[in-house]
Design an enzyme around this catalytic site. Sequence first.
Site, PDB file in Angstrom:
ATOM      1  N   LEU A 173     -12.502  -0.066  -3.569  1.00 35.82           N
ATOM      2  CA  LEU A 173     -12.350  -1.215  -4.464  1.00 35.82           C
ATOM      3  C   LEU A 173     -12.160  -0.776  -5.922  1.00 35.82           C
ATOM      4  O   LEU A 173     -12.333  -1.554  -6.846  1.00 35.82           O
ATOM      5  CB  LEU A 173     -13.568  -2.144  -4.339  1.00 35.82           C
ATOM      6  CG  LEU A 173     -13.809  -2.689  -2.930  1.00 35.82           C
ATOM      7  CD1 LEU A 173     -15.045  -3.581  -2.907  1.00 35.82           C
ATOM      8  CD2 LEU A 173     -12.599  -3.459  -2.410  1.00 35.82           C
TER       9      LEU A 173
ATOM     10  N   GLY B  96     -16.710   4.225  -3.549  1.00 36.94           N
ATOM     11  CA  GLY B  96     -16.225   4.772  -2.282  1.00 36.94           C
ATOM     12  C   GLY B  96     -15.815   3.717  -1.276  1.00 36.94           C
ATOM     13  O   GLY B  96     -15.505   4.030  -0.134  1.00 36.94           O
TER      14      GLY B  96
ATOM     15  N   ASP C  18       3.065   2.057  -4.835  1.00 39.49           N
ATOM     16  CA  ASP C  18       3.104   2.158  -6.312  1.00 39.49           C
ATOM     17  C   ASP C  18       3.746   3.452  -6.783  1.00 39.49           C
ATOM     18  O   ASP C  18       4.618   3.444  -7.647  1.00 39.49           O
ATOM     19  CB  ASP C  18       1.739   1.897  -6.966  1.00 39.49           C
ATOM     20  CG  ASP C  18       0.613   2.829  -6.555  1.00 39.49           C
ATOM     21  OD1 ASP C  18       0.818   3.685  -5.671  1.00 39.49           O
ATOM     22  OD2 ASP C  18      -0.487   2.692  -7.133  1.00 39.49           O
TER      23      ASP C  18
ATOM     24  N   ASP D 193      -4.183   0.398  -9.506  1.00 40.45           N
ATOM     25  CA  ASP D 193      -5.587   0.016  -9.660  1.00 40.45           C
ATOM     26  C   ASP D 193      -5.900  -0.399 -11.098  1.00 40.45           C
ATOM     27  O   ASP D 193      -6.532  -1.433 -11.340  1.00 40.45           O
ATOM     28  CB  ASP D 193      -6.506   1.168  -9.237  1.00 40.45           C
ATOM     29  CG  ASP D 193      -6.201   1.651  -7.828  1.00 40.45           C
ATOM     30  OD1 ASP D 193      -5.584   0.897  -7.061  1.00 40.45           O
ATOM     31  OD2 ASP D 193      -6.577   2.792  -7.509  1.00 40.45           O
TER      32      ASP D 193
ATOM     33  N   SER E 235     -24.991   6.747 -17.667  1.00 37.31           N
ATOM     34  CA  SER E 235     -24.798   5.599 -16.787  1.00 37.31           C
ATOM     35  C   SER E 235     -26.042   5.385 -15.942  1.00 37.31           C
ATOM     36  O   SER E 235     -26.898   6.271 -15.839  1.00 37.31           O
ATOM     37  CB  SER E 235     -23.601   5.841 -15.876  1.00 37.31           C
ATOM     38  OG  SER E 235     -23.923   6.839 -14.943  1.00 37.31           O
TER      39      SER E 235
ATOM     40  N   GLU F 173       0.838  -1.212   0.000  1.00 34.54           N
ATOM     41  CA  GLU F 173       0.000   0.000   0.000  1.00 34.54           C
ATOM     42  C   GLU F 173       0.868   1.256   0.000  1.00 34.54           C
ATOM     43  O   GLU F 173       1.830   1.351   0.782  1.00 34.54           O
ATOM     44  CB  GLU F 173      -0.892  -0.036   1.245  1.00 34.54           C
ATOM     45  CG  GLU F 173      -2.304   0.385   1.000  1.00 34.54           C
ATOM     46  CD  GLU F 173      -3.061  -0.551   0.076  1.00 34.54           C
ATOM     47  OE1 GLU F 173      -3.128  -0.255  -1.139  1.00 34.54           O
ATOM     48  OE2 GLU F 173      -3.597  -1.566   0.547  1.00 34.54           O
ATOM     49  N   HIS F 174       0.502   2.196  -0.872  1.00 32.27           N
ATOM     50  CA  HIS F 174       1.261   3.444  -1.056  1.00 32.27           C
ATOM     51  C   HIS F 174       2.699   3.155  -1.481  1.00 32.27           C
ATOM     52  O   HIS F 174       3.608   3.932  -1.222  1.00 32.27           O
ATOM     53  CB  HIS F 174       1.210   4.328   0.197  1.00 32.27           C
ATOM     54  CG  HIS F 174      -0.149   4.970   0.377  1.00 32.27           C
ATOM     55  ND1 HIS F 174      -0.417   6.254  -0.012  1.00 32.27           N
ATOM     56  CD2 HIS F 174      -1.309   4.468   0.864  1.00 32.27           C
ATOM     57  CE1 HIS F 174      -1.696   6.534   0.252  1.00 32.27           C
ATOM     58  NE2 HIS F 174      -2.264   5.464   0.783  1.00 32.27           N
TER      59      HIS F 174
ATOM     60  N   SER G 166     -13.706   1.452  -8.043  1.00 29.18           N
ATOM     61  CA  SER G 166     -14.790   1.575  -9.020  1.00 29.18           C
ATOM     62  C   SER G 166     -14.358   2.502 -10.158  1.00 29.18           C
ATOM     63  O   SER G 166     -14.754   2.297 -11.311  1.00 29.18           O
ATOM     64  CB  SER G 166     -16.052   2.110  -8.350  1.00 29.18           C
ATOM     65  OG  SER G 166     -15.788   3.328  -7.689  1.00 29.18           O
TER      66      SER G 166
HETATM   67  C1  GLA Z   1      -5.224   4.264  -4.227  1.00 25.35           C
HETATM   68  C2  GLA Z   1      -4.464   4.670  -5.479  1.00 25.35           C
HETATM   69  C3  GLA Z   1      -3.374   3.647  -5.810  1.00 25.35           C
HETATM   70  C4  GLA Z   1      -2.504   3.349  -4.599  1.00 25.35           C
HETATM   71  C5  GLA Z   1      -3.359   3.082  -3.371  1.00 25.35           C
HETATM   72  C6  GLA Z   1      -2.529   2.944  -2.137  1.00 25.35           C
HETATM   73  O1  GLA Z   1      -5.944   3.103  -4.464  1.00 25.35           O
HETATM   74  O2  GLA Z   1      -5.345   4.783  -6.560  1.00 25.35           O
HETATM   75  O3  GLA Z   1      -2.615   4.104  -6.898  1.00 25.35           O
HETATM   76  O4  GLA Z   1      -1.593   4.388  -4.387  1.00 25.35           O
HETATM   77  O5  GLA Z   1      -4.326   4.091  -3.151  1.00 25.35           O
HETATM   78  O6  GLA Z   1      -1.775   1.799  -2.177  1.00 25.35           O
END
Ligand code: GLA
Length: 386
Positions: free
Chosen positions: A129, A126, A38, A176, A69, A35-36, A131
């Site tokens: 995940l 929100g 990328d 993502d 949509s 997490e964080h 979206s």
């Molecule tokens: C969000 C961002 C990703 C990543 C995560 C944290 O989902 O869109 O690029 O930085 O936070 O891991």
Amino acid sequence: MSDIRDDVRAGFNELYGYEPAGMWSAPGRVNLIGEHTDYNEGFVLPFAINRRTVIALGLREDGIARVASSFADEVVEITISELSPETLNGWAAYPLGVAWALGQRGADLATVPGFDIFIDSDVPVGAGLSSSAAIESAVAMALNDVWRLRLDRPTLAAVGQLAENKVVGAPTGIMDQSASLLGQKDSAVFLDCRSLDSEIVDLGFGAAELVLLIMDTGVTHSHATGGYAERRASCELGARMLEVESLRDVTVDDLPRARNILDDTTFRRVRHVVTENQRVLDTVRALREQGPAAIGDLLDASHLSMRNDFEISIPELDLAVETAQANGAIGARMTGGGFGGSAIALIHRDDLSRLQVAIDGAFAEHGFGQPDTFVVVPAHGASRES
Ligand code: GLA
């Protein structure tokens, strides 16, 4: 899934009055760990989930784009050659931002055919995940096909990220969209965010009788404002002060030296990223050598690092994680950018309903809003549906 496809086709027909040329879909994602990392050119291990955005697209001859949509009343209409970050806002920034971003990657927006798009999705908004990445990836796949651009999936992921960064205005990384485009059934995507090389890693949840539970706190968040950008800035500051190109170049062995150079807050932000990169590598190794039952401690450690060092958790996420750990989960952590959204728990399927009841009870006891808990399954990435 087939229901959404039927709804999208019907929605398209009703609104635009003709049959679409095709349909495409792309999934949301769960980040298993990493997490964080990328945007620090590190490692991530997300997987695509069995919740998808489906779009139907028809071609037009007049260079106009229309998007609609099931979740917004309006039809947004724009001349494609006028697409720019300044002319787009609201939810249409996601699909039309991708059309603009494809222009930045070689599509000639003055000559491409126009299009009508209708979108529906069962990826919760929100909940952390992705979206938004599901919409971007589905539209990128569709326009790549009908505009005959022949871009590969990693490039389409970069296109989605460009739309998110420049049009939506969220300074997010490549994870993502990569998960949504590269995911495969029962597997995670092990992505090196520096080289953009990826490997598919078998998760083996089914054989181990494990399930992955989403615990959606209902607390919504936006990465276009506030904490996300602040954390990114701290990481960039840390890299500058340590005189490296990015935190990818710092290892666990470098941390004692980093502590002497950095202020306490920046040090803790850096320590999260550096140890999280190592946890991704350790998780991949554990999955390959021992299977998913062996990754629990790494998930737990990741959560603690986000709570204490990176400070992106919230009381609802901590409660979900602690309740999961106390009710049989092998491991649990918040997932995604933080400040809201969902936590995940890896748990034996026989213990699932006990955990769900415990989460509801714990949230009620703390006076928090009712959480939503549901199982997700690692699924295939973006695809053409018809
Ligand atoms: C969000 C961002 C990703 C990543 C995560 C944290 O989902 O869109 O690029 O930085 O936070 O891991």
